[in-house]
Design a protein around this motif. Structure first.
Motif, mmCIF file in Angstrom:
data_model
loop_
_atom_site.group_PDB
_atom_site.id
_atom_site.type_symbol
_atom_site.label_atom_id
_atom_site.label_comp_id
_atom_site.label_asym_id
_atom_site.label_seq_id
_atom_site.Cartn_x
_atom_site.Cartn_y
_atom_site.Cartn_z
ATOM 1 N N VAL A 46 0.842 -1.205 0.000
ATOM 2 C CA VAL A 46 0.000 0.000 0.000
ATOM 3 C C VAL A 46 0.873 1.250 0.000
ATOM 4 C CG1 VAL A 46 -1.750 1.302 1.285
ATOM 5 C CG2 VAL A 46 -1.879 -1.193 1.154
ATOM 6 N N ASP A 47 1.637 1.418 1.062
ATOM 7 C CA ASP A 47 2.530 2.573 1.167
ATOM 8 C C ASP A 47 3.435 2.375 2.377
ATOM 9 O OD1 ASP A 47 3.841 4.969 1.344
ATOM 10 O OD2 ASP A 47 2.064 6.218 1.041
ATOM 11 N N PRO A 48 4.640 1.826 2.178
ATOM 12 C CA PRO A 48 5.509 1.533 3.315
ATOM 13 C C PRO A 48 5.950 2.762 4.090
ATOM 14 C CG PRO A 48 6.680 1.274 1.228
ATOM 15 C CD PRO A 48 5.235 1.456 0.893
ATOM 16 N N SER A 49 5.858 3.942 3.481
ATOM 17 C CA SER A 49 6.271 5.152 4.184
ATOM 18 C C SER A 49 5.187 5.679 5.118
ATOM 19 C CB SER A 49 6.639 6.244 3.171
ATOM 20 O OG SER A 49 5.494 6.627 2.414
ATOM 21 N N ARG A 50 3.937 5.219 4.938
ATOM 22 C CA ARG A 50 2.828 5.736 5.739
ATOM 23 C C ARG A 50 2.143 4.661 6.584
ATOM 24 N NH1 ARG A 50 -1.285 9.018 2.241
ATOM 25 N NH2 ARG A 50 -1.966 9.588 4.340
ATOM 26 N N VAL A 51 2.289 3.392 6.217
ATOM 27 C CA VAL A 51 1.621 2.308 6.940
ATOM 28 C C VAL A 51 2.658 1.478 7.678
ATOM 29 C CG1 VAL A 51 0.093 0.320 6.767
ATOM 30 C CG2 VAL A 51 -0.179 2.243 5.168
ATOM 31 N N ARG A 52 2.510 1.386 8.985
ATOM 32 C CA ARG A 52 3.415 0.595 9.811
ATOM 33 C C ARG A 52 2.631 -0.497 10.519
ATOM 34 N NH1 ARG A 52 5.878 4.242 14.062
ATOM 35 N NH2 ARG A 52 7.280 2.477 14.368
ATOM 36 N N VAL A 53 3.226 -1.654 10.637
ATOM 37 C CA VAL A 53 2.612 -2.774 11.355
ATOM 38 C C VAL A 53 3.364 -2.959 12.666
ATOM 39 C CG1 VAL A 53 2.019 -5.217 11.317
ATOM 40 C CG2 VAL A 53 1.936 -3.888 9.195
ATOM 41 N N LEU A 54 2.644 -2.850 13.779
ATOM 42 C CA LEU A 54 3.231 -3.009 15.103
ATOM 43 C C LEU A 54 2.678 -4.261 15.753
ATOM 44 C CD1 LEU A 54 2.765 0.704 16.273
ATOM 45 C CD2 LEU A 54 4.794 -0.311 15.210
ATOM 46 N N THR A 55 3.413 -4.791 16.709
ATOM 47 C CA THR A 55 2.977 -6.015 17.377
ATOM 48 C C THR A 55 3.349 -5.973 18.854
ATOM 49 O OG1 THR A 55 3.085 -8.446 17.339
ATOM 50 C CG2 THR A 55 5.125 -7.245 16.865
ATOM 51 N N VAL A 56 2.625 -6.751 19.644
ATOM 52 C CA VAL A 56 2.929 -6.925 21.060
ATOM 53 C C VAL A 56 3.107 -8.421 21.308
ATOM 54 C CG1 VAL A 56 1.708 -4.860 21.812
ATOM 55 C CG2 VAL A 56 0.482 -7.030 21.670
ATOM 56 N N PRO A 57 3.804 -8.794 22.378
ATOM 57 C CA PRO A 57 4.131 -10.213 22.587
ATOM 58 C C PRO A 57 2.945 -11.089 22.980
ATOM 59 C CG PRO A 57 4.904 -8.892 24.440
ATOM 60 C CD PRO A 57 4.462 -7.936 23.383
ATOM 61 N N PHE A 58 1.824 -10.495 23.403
ATOM 62 C CA PHE A 58 0.649 -11.258 23.812
ATOM 63 C C PHE A 58 -0.564 -10.743 23.055
ATOM 64 C CE2 PHE A 58 2.483 -13.604 27.236
ATOM 65 C CZ PHE A 58 1.512 -14.483 27.715
ATOM 66 N N ALA A 59 -1.520 -11.640 22.809
ATOM 67 C CA ALA A 59 -2.784 -11.212 22.203
ATOM 68 C C ALA A 59 -3.612 -10.514 23.270
ATOM 69 C CB ALA A 59 -3.535 -12.410 21.632
ATOM 70 N N ASN A 60 -3.555 -9.190 23.273
ATOM 71 C CA ASN A 60 -4.267 -8.401 24.285
ATOM 72 C C ASN A 60 -4.642 -7.066 23.651
ATOM 73 O OD1 ASN A 60 -4.249 -6.227 26.561
ATOM 74 N ND2 ASN A 60 -4.554 -8.164 27.637
ATOM 75 N N LYS A 61 -5.945 -6.814 23.511
ATOM 76 C CA LYS A 61 -6.392 -5.641 22.772
ATOM 77 C C LYS A 61 -5.922 -4.331 23.395
ATOM 78 C CE LYS A 61 -10.420 -3.376 20.752
ATOM 79 N NZ LYS A 61 -11.884 -3.345 20.598
ATOM 80 N N ARG A 62 -6.024 -4.205 24.703
ATOM 81 C CA ARG A 62 -5.648 -2.946 25.337
ATOM 82 C C ARG A 62 -4.165 -2.651 25.161
ATOM 83 N NH1 ARG A 62 -9.377 -1.261 30.438
ATOM 84 N NH2 ARG A 62 -11.208 -2.521 29.963
#
Length: 366
Positions: free
Chosen positions: A12-28
């Motif tokens: 889509v657009d690597p300069s504007r869209v970033r994918v972040l992650t956390v170590p546990f499945a937790n919405k908050r």
């Protein structure tokens, strides 16, 4: 999942869209991770199954021209998973139609709303970057010992009310999102989770925090009404049964059983159908599901009572892999500690530690 999502973002657009992650499945924790990496003035939370019309974002952002508005929600409709709606999806659509009326009314009567739905809601970033908010959001306990993961939208709405910010519901076709619901009996598990969250949040709003009483009296009235609604709804069938028994006895009730049952059925059909007119205007074929909706109302009344006595159950209910919230928080703290060591001079965007100096118009920090 990170790899495929990153590939999609790059396409889509690597300069504007970033994918972040956390170590546990937790919405908050996922939301907080996004907040800390946000640099814009407005942040929008959206579920992965929320479908926006092209005009959605401009209509949401327009509400923030009022500097006292801290959060904005929208009206909603159900998008069927298959080619046609199942009875479960129709029940969900009926509920959303009634909800659209209720939140629109409360917004225009006194500016209050019980919940800015998490399916899509926008907030001023400076509010959410307050360390006090982040701590409270990720350390939200029911009765001091049950760590909450779901109910994030309820917490956000209460935070707006308690810190002097206004909320607004943009209820119009240009800002009406589509959302999928469970097309089978698992919809009932969703409703049970939402009901528990509503009990916890409304009890807190009414009897612990109590800001809503002075700021939004009509919204307060609707919350109180919903507290007693299960009991008042179940009283009806009990009285009908009593009259039916009484009519069989000599010198008992003056109407025969068939007239009692027929009048009660007619009353239910008319009053329940009136609530559904906005939905039936668009989808008249769903009128065949009105009897199911009436029956669901009684089931829901019993479910609400059951939910009240099981508020200690804080699991998600419909999603696999959602771990314990306390363990998830500990895992994220460990990850943040490692990142702090590895990226002392990096360009990772952190939340503004001075955000707590800002307060809502006309309010002071507690």
């Amino acid at each position: 999942m990170l790899g495929p999502l990153q590939e999609l973002a790059n396409s889509v657009d690597p300069s504007r869209v970033r994918v972040l992650t956390v170590p546990f499945a937790n919405k908050r924790l996922q939301m907080v991770h996004g907040i800390r990496n946000t640099t814009t003035d407005i942040i929008v939370f959206a579920d992965d199954d929320a479908i926006w019309p092209p005009t959605m974002l401009p209509y949401i952002l327009a509400c923030f021209e009022d500097q006292k508005v801290g959060g904005v929600g929208t009206s909603q409709r159900v998008q069927p998973v298959g080619n046609s709606m199942t009875v479960w999806e129709v029940l969900a659509a009926f509920r959303l139609s009634i909800r659209n009326i209720e939140i629109s009314a409360s917004t225009h009567i006194d500016g209050g709303v019980p919940c800015l739905s998490g399916r899509t809601a926008a907030y001023r970033t400076i509010i959410l970057k307050d360390p006090e908010f982040i701590h409270g959001f990720t350390n939200d306990f029911w009765l001091g010992k049950y760590h909450l993961n779901s109910g994030d939208d309820k917490f956000l709405t209460r935070w707006m009310v308690g810190h002097g910010w206004n909320t607004y519901i943009q209820c119009c076709p240009e800002a009406e999102l589509l959302s999928t619901m469970k097309p089978n009996w698992r919809f009932l598990l969703q409703v049970l989770r939402w009901t528990r969250n509503t009990w916890r949040s409304d009890l807190r709003s009414l009897f612990m925090e109590r800001h809503v009483w002075s700021r939004h009296p009509y919204c307060t009235y609707t919350m109180i009404d919903k507290l007693f609604n299960p009991l008042t709804l179940l009283v009806g069938p009990c009285l009908v049964a009593y009259l039916c028994v009484k009519s069989t006895r000599p010198g008992g009730y003056h109407l025969p059983i068939w007239k009692i049952l027929l009048s009660y059925a007619a009353w239910l059909t008319v009053t329940r159908t009136l609530k559904l007119v906005p939905h039936l205007w668009k989808r008249p074929q769903d009128i065949i599901h009105v009897p199911a909706f009436i029956a669901f109302g009684y089931y829901f009344a019993i479910m609400k009572i059951y939910a009240l006595f099981t508020l200690h159950e804080v699991g998600w209910g419909t999603r696999a892999g959602i771990g314990n919230a306390t363990e998830a928080l500990a895992a994220l703290d460990a990850q943040n500690a490692r990142q702090a060591q590895d990226e002392k001079t990096g360009d990772a965007r952190r939340y503004d530690p001075e955000a707590a100096q800002y307060a809502a118009p006309g309010s002071t920090r507690r």
